[in-house]
Design an enzyme around this catalytic site. Structure first.
Site, PDB file in Angstrom:
ATOM      1  N   GLN A   1       1.075  -0.973  -0.191  1.00 17.78           N
ATOM      2  CA  GLN A   1       0.028   0.327  -0.012  1.00 17.78           C
ATOM      3  C   GLN A   1       0.844   0.968  -0.102  1.00 17.78           C
ATOM      4  O   GLN A   1       0.163   2.609  -0.311  1.00 17.78           O
ATOM      5  CB  GLN A   1      -1.270  -0.231   1.143  1.00 17.78           C
ATOM      6  CG  GLN A   1      -2.141  -1.133   1.255  1.00 17.78           C
ATOM      7  CD  GLN A   1      -3.015  -0.533   2.180  1.00 17.78           C
ATOM      8  OE1 GLN A   1      -3.200  -0.529   2.853  1.00 17.78           O
ATOM      9  NE2 GLN A   1      -3.838  -1.942   1.727  1.00 17.78           N
TER      10      GLN A   1
ATOM     11  N   TYR B   1      -1.532 -10.247   2.594  1.00 20.90           N
ATOM     12  CA  TYR B   1      -2.551 -10.786   2.236  1.00 20.90           C
ATOM     13  C   TYR B   1      -2.747 -10.780   0.853  1.00 20.90           C
ATOM     14  O   TYR B   1      -4.061 -11.341   0.148  1.00 20.90           O
ATOM     15  CB  TYR B   1      -3.923 -10.969   2.686  1.00 20.90           C
ATOM     16  CG  TYR B   1      -4.123  -8.895   2.574  1.00 20.90           C
ATOM     17  CD1 TYR B   1      -5.279  -8.824   1.062  1.00 20.90           C
ATOM     18  CD2 TYR B   1      -4.129  -7.889   3.495  1.00 20.90           C
ATOM     19  CE1 TYR B   1      -5.301  -7.216   1.148  1.00 20.90           C
ATOM     20  CE2 TYR B   1      -4.115  -6.641   2.889  1.00 20.90           C
ATOM     21  CZ  TYR B   1      -4.767  -6.215   1.674  1.00 20.90           C
ATOM     22  OH  TYR B   1      -5.226  -5.015   1.978  1.00 20.90           O
TER      23      TYR B   1
ATOM     24  N   GLU C   1     -12.878  -1.930  13.435  1.00 21.90           N
ATOM     25  CA  GLU C   1     -12.034  -0.441  12.578  1.00 21.90           C
ATOM     26  C   GLU C   1     -12.946  -0.012  12.931  1.00 21.90           C
ATOM     27  O   GLU C   1     -13.049   1.419  12.579  1.00 21.90           O
ATOM     28  CB  GLU C   1     -11.216  -1.096  11.827  1.00 21.90           C
ATOM     29  CG  GLU C   1     -10.088   0.109  11.015  1.00 21.90           C
ATOM     30  CD  GLU C   1      -9.273   0.246   9.926  1.00 21.90           C
ATOM     31  OE1 GLU C   1      -9.530  -1.891   9.659  1.00 21.90           O
ATOM     32  OE2 GLU C   1      -8.564   0.887   9.665  1.00 21.90           O
TER      33      GLU C   1
ATOM     34  N   HIS D   1      -6.452  -2.727  15.436  1.00 18.74           N
ATOM     35  CA  HIS D   1      -6.973  -1.691  15.855  1.00 18.74           C
ATOM     36  C   HIS D   1      -8.344  -1.219  16.421  1.00 18.74           C
ATOM     37  O   HIS D   1      -7.727  -0.513  17.720  1.00 18.74           O
ATOM     38  CB  HIS D   1      -8.310  -1.185  13.955  1.00 18.74           C
ATOM     39  CG  HIS D   1      -8.024  -1.040  12.726  1.00 18.74           C
ATOM     40  ND1 HIS D   1      -6.793   0.078  12.833  1.00 18.74           N
ATOM     41  CD2 HIS D   1      -7.551  -2.188  12.059  1.00 18.74           C
ATOM     42  CE1 HIS D   1      -5.664  -0.106  11.499  1.00 18.74           C
ATOM     43  NE2 HIS D   1      -6.442  -1.379  10.855  1.00 18.74           N
TER      44      HIS D   1
ATOM     45  N   ASP E   1       1.088   0.187   9.176  1.00 19.76           N
ATOM     46  CA  ASP E   1      -0.684  -0.188   8.841  1.00 19.76           C
ATOM     47  C   ASP E   1      -0.788   0.023   7.143  1.00 19.76           C
ATOM     48  O   ASP E   1       0.864  -0.645   6.200  1.00 19.76           O
ATOM     49  CB  ASP E   1      -1.666   0.142   9.121  1.00 19.76           C
ATOM     50  CG  ASP E   1      -3.340  -0.323   8.656  1.00 19.76           C
ATOM     51  OD1 ASP E   1      -3.136  -0.886   7.806  1.00 19.76           O
ATOM     52  OD2 ASP E   1      -3.846   0.212   9.129  1.00 19.76           O
TER      53      ASP E   1
HETATM   54  C1  NGQ Z   1      -6.597  -4.157   4.923  1.00 23.98           C
HETATM   55  N1  NGQ Z   1      -6.527  -1.985   5.722  1.00 23.98           N
HETATM   56  O1  NGQ Z   1      -6.606  -5.622   5.167  1.00 23.98           O
HETATM   57  O2  NGQ Z   1      -5.981  -3.465   4.173  1.00 23.98           O
HETATM   58  C2  NGQ Z   1      -7.783  -2.885   5.098  1.00 23.98           C
HETATM   59  C3  NGQ Z   1      -8.761  -2.787   4.225  1.00 23.98           C
HETATM   60  C4  NGQ Z   1     -11.075  -4.122   5.364  1.00 23.98           C
HETATM   61  C5  NGQ Z   1      -7.064  -1.311   6.771  1.00 23.98           C
HETATM   62  N2  NGQ Z   1      -7.844  -1.934   7.634  1.00 23.98           N
HETATM   63  C6  NGQ Z   1      -9.282  -3.722   3.886  1.00 23.98           C
HETATM   64  N3  NGQ Z   1      -6.586  -0.362   7.306  1.00 23.98           N
HETATM   65  O3  NGQ Z   1     -10.502  -3.935   6.005  1.00 23.98           O
HETATM   66  O4  NGQ Z   1     -11.845  -4.577   4.608  1.00 23.98           O
HETATM   67 ZN    ZN Z   2      -4.122  -3.506   8.596  1.00 30.26          ZN
END
Ligand code: NGQ
Ligand code: ZN
Length: 449
Positions: free
Chosen positions: A60, A120, A233, A267, A318
């Site tokens: 990211q 992931y 979150e 979170h 993050d």
């Molecule tokens: C993530 N990121 O997995 O990258 C998540 C967003 C989600 C944050 N939560 C995607 N900051 O939670 O579904």
């Molecule tokens: Zn995350």
């Protein structure tokens, strides 16, 4: 063998003066306090332990600064997530490695010496697994190896698009595995870590949205390492969990999984008082990501209540929209000041330095969450950070005031960073920055083209 002579060092028992630190075999092999420097010693004014960064999605980093334009309606975490899915669609394995390398260089320069990579993005662009299902785990490991950062790899189990085993969306196709294939991915990830010094393998159900309680139970035996999960979150996640189960997410997790010291809840923003105390009492770590949580409009973690209940916490970068250890700690405290309309909230006790409290908590909580040791003590990894004591924000400061200056007064105090006994950053700059930057620019050009 390297010997550092340091004017001040933050040891587990507190600040010590005139210290000779001997580094050998990547570890701290000697600590002599109150001694004069010897010929050949490398001299540094102030040395502190490297901090763990307990939560990163390295890829990211390539989106940083590209999601700050207002969209047609109601920009939110969820519209950002759609943008993130579109960025994911275009990344190839070499891109993932190049972006991660830049993120890890920046982490080391900020004073983070270990990263928990909550990984992931597993499959090819059309969602089919690579020939080695752990291909992208190998890319993350390669980036850690090239930059020298310590890696706790948390391969992520992701199977659904919402509570109750809902079907995943198109944007999630690169993340998906069933329990059987996830087992093979874990084996591949273990091979990827084999060449790295003191790497740790854990795992992470992505969230209660992406993994059912049954699936979480099925994957837990795949590791003896740390277990991380995103939880509570966003308010919408709480509402969806209530609609699905009649229970809020943090309570649901505790009711359905054996959450203890091995766990890190990322979170945990939206908790009742009872959930806050339940998390604190369990010994699990709250993985706070204040810069990203602010950037995404998540809400404010109940920091004062959690800390008063003896809760353990650490920080993570993050989304990597900005990589700055001091800023994560500063924003954690400032979010509490803004919501409590008070000052020095996380210090808890009269006379305590806020900077020192935040630093100690993030060091211990981060190490626990990443299955690693931290702190400057005999036999521990030689993961160290020195400050440029000549920087104006540190001028004339001693002891805890150095941490208050680092965290609250800013400037760019990080001078050198050692990891596994090797000096990787000097004068605030990672030795591989030029090459790593060139690779990163190529990725950004490709994504823009
Ligand atoms: C993530 N990121 O997995 O990258 C998540 C967003 C989600 C944050 N939560 C995607 N900051 O939670 O579904
Ligand atoms: Zn995350």
């Amino acid at each position: 063998m390297t010997v550092l002579w340091c004017g001040s060092v933050l040891l587990p028992a507190g600040w010590a003066s005139d210290v000779r630190l001997t580094l050998a075999g990547g570890r701290i092999a000697g600590i002599a306090v109150g001694v004069a420097p010897e010929r050949g010693d490398e001299r540094h004014a102030v040395v502190i332990p490297g901090l763990p960064n307990l939560h990163s999605h390295a890829f990211q980093r390539a989106m940083a600064g590209l999601t700050e334009v207002r969209g047609p309606e109601g920009d939110s975490f969820w519209t950002w997530r759609d943008q993130m899915y579109r960025a994911v669609d275009r990344l190839d394995p070499e891109d993932v490695e190049a972006i991660a390398a830049l993120a890890y260089v920046e982490m080391l320069e900020a004073g983070f010496t270990r990263v928990g990579e909550f990984h992931y993005l597993h499959h090819d662009r059309d969602g089919t697994p690579y020939a080695d299902v752990g291909e992208l785990s190998h890319r993350i490991a390669a980036a850690a190896g090239a930059t020298g950062i310590a890696l706790t790899l948390l391969p992520v189990f992701y199977a659904h698009g919402g509570f109750g085993g809902q079907a995943p969306g198109h944007g999630q196709r690169r993340f998906l595995n069933d329990v059987e294939r996830f087992g093979r991915l874990m084996e591949s990830a273990a091979r990827a870590l084999a060449p790295l010094p003191d790497a740790v393998l854990g795992l992470a159900p992505h969230s209660l949205r992406a993994a059912t309680a049954q699936e979480i139970a099925a994957i837990l035996p795949l590791t003896a390492g740390p277990i991380h999960i995103h939880v509570a979150e966003q308010v919408k996640e709480v509402e969806d969990c209530l609609a699905f189960s009649g229970t809020r997410p943090v309570d649901y997790l505790y009711d359905h999984a054996p959450v203890d010291e091995r766990w890190c809840l990322i979170h945990a923003t939206h908790m009742t008082e009872a959930e806050t105390v339940r998390l604190a009492a369990s010994g699990a770590v709250a993985g706070l990501c204040p810069i990203t949580e602010a950037n995404l409009g998540d809400g404010i973690f109940p920091g004062r209540r959690f800390a008063e209940a003896g809760g353990r916490y650490g920080v993570g970068s993050d989304s990597n929209v900005r990589i700055d250890a001091a800023e994560e700690l500063r924003l954690l405290e400032y979010s509490q000041r803004l919501s409590e309309r008070a000052r020095n909230v996380m210090a808890l006790e009269p006379g305590a330095s806020t900077g020192r409290r935040l630093f100690d908590a993030a060091l211990a909580g981060g190490a626990q969450a990443l299955g690693a040791e931290a702190g400057i003590a005999l036999g521990r990894p030689a993961d160290l950070v020195s400050f440029d004591a000549g920087t104006p924000s540190l001028h004339g400061k001693r002891g805890d005031a150095l941490l208050d200056g680092f965290i609250f007064a800013g400037g760019a105090p990080v001078d050198a960073v050692w990891r596994n006994g090797a000096k990787l950053v000097e004068g605030g700059r990672h030795q591989a920055r030029a090459t790593v930057e060139a690779g990163y620019r190529r990725v950004l050009d490709k994504l823009a083209g």
